[in-house]
Design a protein around this motif. Sequence first.
Motif, PDB file in Angstrom:
ATOM      1  N   UNK A 106      -7.503   2.063  32.416  1.00 12.98           N
ATOM      2  CA  UNK A 106      -8.345   3.189  32.009  1.00 12.98           C
ATOM      3  C   UNK A 106      -7.773   4.509  32.539  1.00 12.98           C
ATOM      4  N   UNK A 107      -7.331   4.499  33.795  1.00  7.09           N
ATOM      5  CA  UNK A 107      -6.732   5.701  34.375  1.00  7.09           C
ATOM      6  C   UNK A 107      -5.455   6.082  33.638  1.00  7.09           C
ATOM      7  N   UNK A 114      -5.719   9.581  25.882  1.00  6.00           N
ATOM      8  CA  UNK A 114      -6.675   8.834  25.052  1.00  6.00           C
ATOM      9  C   UNK A 114      -8.088   9.294  25.366  1.00  6.00           C
ATOM     10  N   UNK A 115      -8.923   9.304  24.351  1.00  7.34           N
ATOM     11  CA  UNK A 115     -10.318   9.668  24.549  1.00  7.34           C
ATOM     12  C   UNK A 115     -11.029   8.545  25.294  1.00  7.34           C
ATOM     13  N   UNK A 121     -13.620   1.126  24.977  1.00  6.37           N
ATOM     14  CA  UNK A 121     -13.864   0.017  24.058  1.00  6.37           C
ATOM     15  C   UNK A 121     -12.600  -0.831  23.866  1.00  6.37           C
ATOM     16  N   UNK A 122     -11.466  -0.170  23.662  1.00  5.89           N
ATOM     17  CA  UNK A 122     -10.232  -0.864  23.297  1.00  5.89           C
ATOM     18  C   UNK A 122      -9.624  -1.623  24.479  1.00  5.89           C
TER      19      UNK A 122
END
Length: 170
Positions: A106-107, A114-115, A121-122
């Motif tokens: 995520x980081x 990326x949003x 979600x992805x």
Amino acid sequence: LVRDMVTSAYAVVERLMEFIISLSPIGVFTYMPWVVATQGAEILGSLALVILCAYIGYILHAVLVYSVSAKAFAGISPVKFFKNASAAMIFAFTSTSSAATIPLSMECSEDLGAENDISSFVIPLGATINMDGTAIMQVIATVFIAGCAGYTVTPGQLVVVALLALLASV
């Protein structure tokens, strides 16, 4: 509230994975003498070949698939992608856990621009269904085990094994 609960769950999973990973070298070390005693010392050369083949497969997959995907789908340079995603990739490779890598992924996705709505979600979805390393290892292990049992894997059988491993990895 939900985000805090998910973050707490990831922290628990990460600590559990660290504990398991810290024990795995001891387990492997204590298991190897039995394998050598029952199979003979030449098994170490075969195991080294399996590991080498797996690493070559992992590297080729990462360089080819991720480079093409970064350029084609995200429009970013593969060099920039690997530079910003390397921390997550290294952690995923060394921990062999996609789930434990989610917070770091995520980081890295934020660093790549990326949003947050999309990456939240992805990334968990990808960690669940994108088990390419597992598919690569299943094919290599199948060929290795067949060789140990005295069987020769034909090219047609290899294609079937690869397709089944791909399906199993999802």
